[in-house]
Design a protein around this motif. Structure first.
Motif, PDB file in Angstrom:
ATOM      1  N   ASP A 173       1.076  -1.073  -0.035  1.00 52.98           N
ATOM      2  CA  ASP A 173       0.092  -0.152  -0.034  1.00 52.98           C
ATOM      3  C   ASP A 173       0.957   1.275  -0.011  1.00 52.98           C
ATOM      4  OD1 ASP A 173       1.158   0.289   2.663  1.00 52.98           O
ATOM      5  OD2 ASP A 173      -0.945  -0.246   3.412  1.00 52.98           O
ATOM      6  N   LEU A 174       0.371   2.237   0.536  1.00 50.50           N
ATOM      7  CA  LEU A 174       1.175   3.514   0.558  1.00 50.50           C
ATOM      8  C   LEU A 174       2.553   3.469   1.382  1.00 50.50           C
ATOM      9  CD1 LEU A 174      -1.661   6.299  -0.138  1.00 50.50           C
ATOM     10  CD2 LEU A 174      -0.003   5.091  -1.818  1.00 50.50           C
ATOM     11  N   THR A 175       2.293   2.803   2.479  1.00 47.19           N
ATOM     12  CA  THR A 175       3.380   3.115   3.422  1.00 47.19           C
ATOM     13  C   THR A 175       4.071   1.341   3.642  1.00 47.19           C
ATOM     14  OG1 THR A 175       1.807   2.530   5.267  1.00 47.19           O
ATOM     15  CG2 THR A 175       2.557   4.767   4.556  1.00 47.19           C
ATOM     16  N   ARG A 176       3.455   0.332   3.383  1.00 43.85           N
ATOM     17  CA  ARG A 176       3.988  -0.954   3.836  1.00 43.85           C
ATOM     18  C   ARG A 176       4.159  -1.876   2.413  1.00 43.85           C
ATOM     19  NH1 ARG A 176      -0.700  -0.658   7.857  1.00 43.85           N
ATOM     20  NH2 ARG A 176      -1.811  -1.338   5.860  1.00 43.85           N
ATOM     21  N   ALA A 177       5.185  -2.792   2.677  1.00 42.59           N
ATOM     22  CA  ALA A 177       5.084  -3.902   1.590  1.00 42.59           C
ATOM     23  C   ALA A 177       5.121  -5.335   2.492  1.00 42.59           C
ATOM     24  CB  ALA A 177       6.442  -3.632   0.898  1.00 42.59           C
ATOM     25  N   THR A 178       4.146  -6.062   1.848  1.00 43.51           N
ATOM     26  CA  THR A 178       3.977  -7.291   2.420  1.00 43.51           C
ATOM     27  C   THR A 178       4.322  -8.477   1.532  1.00 43.51           C
ATOM     28  OG1 THR A 178       2.212  -6.433   3.861  1.00 43.51           O
ATOM     29  CG2 THR A 178       2.227  -8.743   3.744  1.00 43.51           C
ATOM     30  N   VAL A 179       4.887  -9.474   1.984  1.00 41.26           N
ATOM     31  CA  VAL A 179       5.211 -10.654   1.312  1.00 41.26           C
ATOM     32  C   VAL A 179       4.716 -12.056   2.010  1.00 41.26           C
ATOM     33  CG1 VAL A 179       7.433 -11.092   2.278  1.00 41.26           C
ATOM     34  CG2 VAL A 179       6.986 -12.089  -0.170  1.00 41.26           C
ATOM     35  N   THR A 180       4.313 -13.039   1.307  1.00 39.70           N
ATOM     36  CA  THR A 180       4.230 -14.451   1.793  1.00 39.70           C
ATOM     37  C   THR A 180       5.335 -15.172   1.361  1.00 39.70           C
ATOM     38  OG1 THR A 180       1.526 -13.852   1.631  1.00 39.70           O
ATOM     39  CG2 THR A 180       2.234 -16.287   1.950  1.00 39.70           C
ATOM     40  N   LEU A 181       6.085 -15.920   2.089  1.00 43.72           N
ATOM     41  CA  LEU A 181       7.139 -16.763   1.879  1.00 43.72           C
ATOM     42  C   LEU A 181       6.657 -18.212   1.984  1.00 43.72           C
ATOM     43  CD1 LEU A 181       9.572 -14.683   3.833  1.00 43.72           C
ATOM     44  CD2 LEU A 181       9.158 -14.519   1.512  1.00 43.72           C
ATOM     45  N   ALA A 182       6.971 -19.002   0.933  1.00 42.65           N
ATOM     46  CA  ALA A 182       6.827 -20.419   1.134  1.00 42.65           C
ATOM     47  C   ALA A 182       7.952 -21.302   0.960  1.00 42.65           C
ATOM     48  CB  ALA A 182       5.795 -20.686  -0.073  1.00 42.65           C
ATOM     49  N   GLY A 183       7.963 -22.470   1.447  1.00 42.24           N
ATOM     50  CA  GLY A 183       8.913 -23.481   1.150  1.00 42.24           C
ATOM     51  C   GLY A 183      10.361 -23.176   2.108  1.00 42.24           C
ATOM     52  N   GLY A 184      11.475 -23.607   1.445  1.00 40.35           N
ATOM     53  CA  GLY A 184      12.576 -23.687   2.097  1.00 40.35           C
ATOM     54  C   GLY A 184      13.272 -24.682   2.699  1.00 40.35           C
ATOM     55  N   ILE A 185      14.643 -25.101   2.709  1.00 40.61           N
ATOM     56  CA  ILE A 185      15.158 -26.299   2.812  1.00 40.61           C
ATOM     57  C   ILE A 185      15.515 -26.145   4.458  1.00 40.61           C
ATOM     58  CG2 ILE A 185      17.300 -27.917   2.715  1.00 40.61           C
ATOM     59  CD1 ILE A 185      16.989 -26.774  -0.497  1.00 40.61           C
ATOM     60  N   ALA A 186      15.370 -27.169   5.327  1.00 36.02           N
ATOM     61  CA  ALA A 186      15.646 -27.291   6.735  1.00 36.02           C
ATOM     62  C   ALA A 186      17.133 -27.014   6.833  1.00 36.02           C
ATOM     63  CB  ALA A 186      15.107 -28.571   7.232  1.00 36.02           C
ATOM     64  N   GLY A 187      17.392 -26.136   7.944  1.00 37.54           N
ATOM     65  CA  GLY A 187      18.947 -25.953   8.027  1.00 37.54           C
ATOM     66  C   GLY A 187      19.369 -24.789   7.426  1.00 37.54           C
ATOM     67  N   ARG A 188      18.712 -24.392   6.232  1.00 38.46           N
ATOM     68  CA  ARG A 188      19.417 -23.191   5.366  1.00 38.46           C
ATOM     69  C   ARG A 188      19.024 -21.983   5.760  1.00 38.46           C
ATOM     70  NH1 ARG A 188      21.551 -24.778   0.159  1.00 38.46           N
ATOM     71  NH2 ARG A 188      22.106 -22.502   0.415  1.00 38.46           N
ATOM     72  N   VAL A 189      19.589 -20.955   5.607  1.00 34.53           N
ATOM     73  CA  VAL A 189      19.458 -19.618   5.755  1.00 34.53           C
ATOM     74  C   VAL A 189      19.337 -18.715   4.491  1.00 34.53           C
ATOM     75  CG1 VAL A 189      20.189 -17.515   6.769  1.00 34.53           C
ATOM     76  CG2 VAL A 189      20.598 -19.664   7.788  1.00 34.53           C
ATOM     77  N   TYR A 190      18.134 -17.992   4.418  1.00 33.80           N
ATOM     78  CA  TYR A 190      17.929 -17.131   3.083  1.00 33.80           C
ATOM     79  C   TYR A 190      18.094 -15.728   3.349  1.00 33.80           C
ATOM     80  CZ  TYR A 190      16.489 -21.816   1.424  1.00 33.80           C
ATOM     81  OH  TYR A 190      16.528 -23.249   1.135  1.00 33.80           O
ATOM     82  N   ARG A 191      18.142 -14.889   2.533  1.00 31.36           N
ATOM     83  CA  ARG A 191      17.995 -13.509   2.471  1.00 31.36           C
ATOM     84  C   ARG A 191      16.918 -12.980   1.659  1.00 31.36           C
ATOM     85  NH1 ARG A 191      21.284  -9.244   3.781  1.00 31.36           N
ATOM     86  NH2 ARG A 191      23.075 -10.531   3.756  1.00 31.36           N
TER      87      ARG A 191
END
Length: 91
Positions: free
Chosen positions: A49-67
């Motif tokens: 919207d005019l002030t916020r940005a929202t994301v829905t995150l899915a998945g990923g591999i256990a033990g991993r780190v993502y940016r």
């Protein structure tokens, strides 16, 4: 740091109004997740919207780190980005 289970979908948000108190608005928002790999964290949905940005995150591999990075274009032409670290863990 945000923690998520590989089988869940979670919402995450950046509030840009606090960084730009002079009334600039978010005109465009783009999300990315790195590393980009098979089975990794993905952007399932995104909105702003005019002030916020929202994301829905899915998945990923256990033990991993993502940016996860949000890049926005503001009404005064500025382009800015913020990142968060997401750690995927079985819960």
């Amino acid at each position: 740091m945000v923690a998520k289970d590989p089988g869940t979908r979670i919402d995450f948000e950046f509030d840009w109004a606090a960084a730009y108190p002079d009334g600039q608005a978010v005109l465009a928002s783009d999300w990315s997740a790195e590393p980009d790999e098979a089975g990794g964290v993905t952007v399932a949905a995104a909105a702003h919207d005019l002030t916020r940005a929202t994301v829905t995150l899915a998945g990923g591999i256990a033990g991993r780190v993502y940016r996860v990075t949000n890049r926005v274009t503001l009404s005064d032409g500025q382009i800015d980005e913020r990142s968060a670290i997401v750690r995927v863990e079985e819960r």
